[in-house]
Design a protein around this motif. Structure first.
Motif, PDB file in Angstrom:
ATOM      1  N   GLU A 326       0.928  -1.039  -0.105  1.00  9.89           N
ATOM      2  CA  GLU A 326      -0.087   0.062  -0.070  1.00  9.89           C
ATOM      3  C   GLU A 326       0.953   1.190   0.014  1.00  9.89           C
ATOM      4  O   GLU A 326       1.723   1.325   0.947  1.00  9.89           O
ATOM      5  CB  GLU A 326      -0.943   0.079   1.231  1.00  9.89           C
ATOM      6  CG  GLU A 326      -2.034   1.066   1.179  1.00  9.89           C
ATOM      7  CD  GLU A 326      -3.098   0.673   2.220  1.00  9.89           C
ATOM      8  OE1 GLU A 326      -3.853  -0.105   1.786  1.00  9.89           O
ATOM      9  OE2 GLU A 326      -3.060   1.374   3.275  1.00  9.89           O
ATOM     10  N   LEU A 327       0.647   2.216  -0.848  1.00  8.98           N
ATOM     11  CA  LEU A 327       1.655   3.246  -1.244  1.00  8.98           C
ATOM     12  C   LEU A 327       0.812   4.880  -0.889  1.00  8.98           C
ATOM     13  O   LEU A 327      -0.446   4.566  -0.712  1.00  8.98           O
ATOM     14  CB  LEU A 327       1.951   3.352  -2.690  1.00  8.98           C
ATOM     15  CG  LEU A 327       2.647   2.060  -3.227  1.00  8.98           C
ATOM     16  CD1 LEU A 327       2.624   2.330  -4.852  1.00  8.98           C
ATOM     17  CD2 LEU A 327       4.217   1.948  -2.619  1.00  8.98           C
ATOM     18  N   PRO A 328       1.597   5.485  -0.560  1.00 11.12           N
ATOM     19  CA  PRO A 328       0.897   6.994  -0.048  1.00 11.12           C
ATOM     20  C   PRO A 328       0.573   7.737  -1.257  1.00 11.12           C
ATOM     21  O   PRO A 328       1.040   8.773  -1.527  1.00 11.12           O
ATOM     22  CB  PRO A 328       2.278   7.531   0.642  1.00 11.12           C
ATOM     23  CG  PRO A 328       3.337   7.018   0.148  1.00 11.12           C
ATOM     24  CD  PRO A 328       3.028   5.579  -0.368  1.00 11.12           C
ATOM     25  N   ILE A 329      -0.198   7.185  -2.131  1.00  9.75           N
ATOM     26  CA  ILE A 329      -0.808   7.817  -3.429  1.00  9.75           C
ATOM     27  C   ILE A 329      -2.333   7.435  -3.187  1.00  9.75           C
ATOM     28  O   ILE A 329      -2.815   6.850  -2.492  1.00  9.75           O
ATOM     29  CB  ILE A 329      -0.114   7.047  -4.592  1.00  9.75           C
ATOM     30  CG1 ILE A 329      -0.394   5.492  -4.658  1.00  9.75           C
ATOM     31  CG2 ILE A 329       1.451   7.440  -4.771  1.00  9.75           C
ATOM     32  CD1 ILE A 329       0.009   4.955  -5.982  1.00  9.75           C
ATOM     33  N   LYS A 330      -2.900   8.140  -4.620  1.00  7.20           N
ATOM     34  CA  LYS A 330      -4.270   7.897  -4.444  1.00  7.20           C
ATOM     35  C   LYS A 330      -4.883   6.927  -5.415  1.00  7.20           C
ATOM     36  O   LYS A 330      -5.560   6.263  -5.296  1.00  7.20           O
ATOM     37  CB  LYS A 330      -4.942   9.472  -4.997  1.00  7.20           C
ATOM     38  CG  LYS A 330      -4.910  10.479  -3.941  1.00  7.20           C
ATOM     39  CD  LYS A 330      -5.652  11.807  -4.248  1.00  7.20           C
ATOM     40  CE  LYS A 330      -5.494  12.772  -3.476  1.00  7.20           C
ATOM     41  NZ  LYS A 330      -5.853  13.908  -3.792  1.00  7.20           N
ATOM     42  N   ASN A 331      -4.158   6.852  -6.485  1.00  7.99           N
ATOM     43  CA  ASN A 331      -4.446   5.889  -7.634  1.00  7.99           C
ATOM     44  C   ASN A 331      -3.192   5.241  -8.261  1.00  7.99           C
ATOM     45  O   ASN A 331      -2.354   5.988  -9.039  1.00  7.99           O
ATOM     46  CB  ASN A 331      -5.125   6.768  -8.789  1.00  7.99           C
ATOM     47  CG  ASN A 331      -5.819   5.930  -9.794  1.00  7.99           C
ATOM     48  OD1 ASN A 331      -5.191   5.220 -10.637  1.00  7.99           O
ATOM     49  ND2 ASN A 331      -7.185   5.987 -10.142  1.00  7.99           N
ATOM     50  N   SER A 332      -2.919   4.059  -8.050  1.00  3.06           N
ATOM     51  CA  SER A 332      -2.072   3.177  -8.662  1.00  3.06           C
ATOM     52  C   SER A 332      -1.986   3.008 -10.308  1.00  3.06           C
ATOM     53  O   SER A 332      -0.937   2.625 -10.698  1.00  3.06           O
ATOM     54  CB  SER A 332      -1.583   1.859  -7.673  1.00  3.06           C
ATOM     55  OG  SER A 332      -2.960   1.053  -7.951  1.00  3.06           O
ATOM     56  N   ASP A 333      -3.238   3.146 -10.789  1.00  2.38           N
ATOM     57  CA  ASP A 333      -3.265   3.080 -12.084  1.00  2.38           C
ATOM     58  C   ASP A 333      -2.519   4.140 -12.819  1.00  2.38           C
ATOM     59  O   ASP A 333      -1.574   3.762 -13.574  1.00  2.38           O
ATOM     60  CB  ASP A 333      -4.562   2.628 -12.556  1.00  2.38           C
ATOM     61  CG  ASP A 333      -5.223   1.539 -12.754  1.00  2.38           C
ATOM     62  OD1 ASP A 333      -4.833   0.711 -13.528  1.00  2.38           O
ATOM     63  OD2 ASP A 333      -6.031   1.192 -11.861  1.00  2.38           O
ATOM     64  N   ASN A 334      -2.852   5.348 -12.199  1.00  2.69           N
ATOM     65  CA  ASN A 334      -2.137   6.613 -12.821  1.00  2.69           C
ATOM     66  C   ASN A 334      -0.695   6.507 -12.515  1.00  2.69           C
ATOM     67  O   ASN A 334       0.363   6.992 -13.467  1.00  2.69           O
ATOM     68  CB  ASN A 334      -3.039   7.767 -12.177  1.00  2.69           C
ATOM     69  CG  ASN A 334      -4.175   7.872 -12.685  1.00  2.69           C
ATOM     70  OD1 ASN A 334      -4.671   7.310 -13.892  1.00  2.69           O
ATOM     71  ND2 ASN A 334      -4.791   8.679 -12.015  1.00  2.69           N
TER      72      ASN A 334
END
Length: 396
Positions: A326-334
């Motif tokens: 789990e990363l500190p981002i909103k959208n892993s596709d982008n």
């Protein structure tokens, strides 16, 4: 203008393969990519399997038995006996990969709009098989905070309706690497018996179990012969993904008779691949011991390096060769597209699998990725270093 079907519209893109055009463009632009996105082992296929194909003297490449060649199924029986799974040759149907086995099974045991409960996150193609069969997936959500352990019996029972026909697990899990314990399998057995459901286990990663744990198959459970179906494949076990040989195993005669009708409709599984797979069954145990040790080393290296990055969560895999992060981002596709198109470190970047495609529940897993640790340790260290630098500069 003629139109395609609703089923065709609903069929999802592979979360693993949909980024290929972006990767191809990155390569054309001179970037080197560390492929963390797909479970293609870099372990060599056993030579005994490749040699069997080279040495065959076939002069007519004929159809094989719709169930799979008898000699291959007999050797499979011996393989499973060594794993304390007591079956007969009539309990096996050889398929064109585990994918075909699952599609045949869904079509055999469920009607359109019936429901299958699947522990989420799950192998993305389960959604594709359910859409192709007209079946509805009902997710039993497991969480990264719990290392993706099995939800409680109570959580499962809340999901069961009159349309529920089956529960499906992957053990060890793709994409989580989670290994279900004997107690968890027995809890599922109780649910299957109590509610008269089929219990399906995708066990293609059975050889990849770590830290002194053992794999407990649903076929080890007594008194469940009419409920249990096991799905298996040679793809990962022998690093033979391109062989496209799997199998479906059950002692339920009605299921096997029904699945056979689908198998007959597609005629037969590939002949040359069965020759290779039959020979592969003579692979010595030392091969698997060495491979498991290599993956443990890679897993430990990957997790240690990931834990050096601030503000991420890492699930500890107990089997297979996947890790959910789990990363500190909103959208892993982008994020995954940006890594390929707009980012590199000294001409190198990484390709990851966005995790949303492993969930059927909307808005879950959007900030997670799956990493396949199928690269050598040195490459994994470099890849995680690139991820660390990327997170420093990435803006959602």
């Amino acid at each position: 203008m003629p139109t395609i079907s609703n089923k065709g519209h609903s069929m999802p893109e592979s979360p693993i393969r949909k980024l290929v055009p972006h990767a191809e463009k990155a390569i054309k632009n001179g970037k080197h990519i560390y492929h963390l996105n797909i479970g293609q082992p870099d372990i060599k296929t056993p030579e005994i399997a490749l040699q069997a194909v080279k040495d065959n003297d076939i002069d007519i490449l004929a159809y094989s038995n719709s169930k799979g060649e008898e000699s291959y199924r007999k050797k499979l029986v011996s393989y499973y006996h060594k794993n304390d799974i007591n079956i007969s040759i009539d309990d096996i149907i050889v398929t064109t990969g585990a994918s075909e086995a699952l599609y045949f099974l869904f079509s055999s045991i469920m009607d359109p709009n019936d429901e299958v409960i699947i522990c989420e996150p799950f192998y993305a193609n389960y959604i594709a098989f359910s859409i192709a069969s007209g079946v509805n997936v009902v997710p039993a959500i497991s969480k990264i905070e719990d290392n993706f352990s099995l939800p409680s019996i109570e959580a499962f029972e809340k999901l069961i309706t009159k349309k529920t026909k089956a529960i499906l697990i992957c053990n060890p899990g793709n994409p989580t690497g989670y290994l279900y314990s004997k107690e968890e399998i027995q809890n599922l057995a109780v649910i299957a018996k109590t509610h008269d459901l089929f219990l399906i286990a995708d066990e293609v990663y059975r050889e990849f179990v770590y830290d002194g744990n053992t794999h407990y198959s649903i076929l080890h459970e007594k008194g469940l012969d009419e409920h249990t179906i096991m799905i298996d494949s040679v793809s990962k076990r022998y690093s033979m993904c391109g062989a496209r040989i799997g199998c479906l195993i059950s002692k339920n005669k009605t299921i096997m008779q029904t699945v056979l009708k689908f198998a007959q409709a597609r005629l037969s599984p590939p002949s040359y691949a069965q020759i290779a797979c039959e020979a592969a069954l003579d692979t010595p145990q030392s091969y698997f011991d060495d491979v498991a040790a290599e993956y443990v080393d890679r897993r430990n290296t990957l997790v240690e390096e990931l834990q050096k990055i601030d503000n991420i969560k890492v699930a500890m895999p107990k089997g297979a060769f996947y890790c959910m992060v789990e990363l500190p981002i909103k959208n892993s596709d982008n994020f995954a597209k940006w890594l390929l198109e707009d980012f590199d470190v000294n001409g190198e970047t990484i390709m990851v699998a966005p995790a949303a495609g492993f969930y059927s529940t909307p808005s879950i897993g959007l900030n997670q990725i799956r990493i396949a640790y199928v690269l050598k340790k040195e490459s994994l260290i470099k890849a995680v270093g690139i991820l660390k630098e990327a997170l420093k500069v990435y803006k959602d």
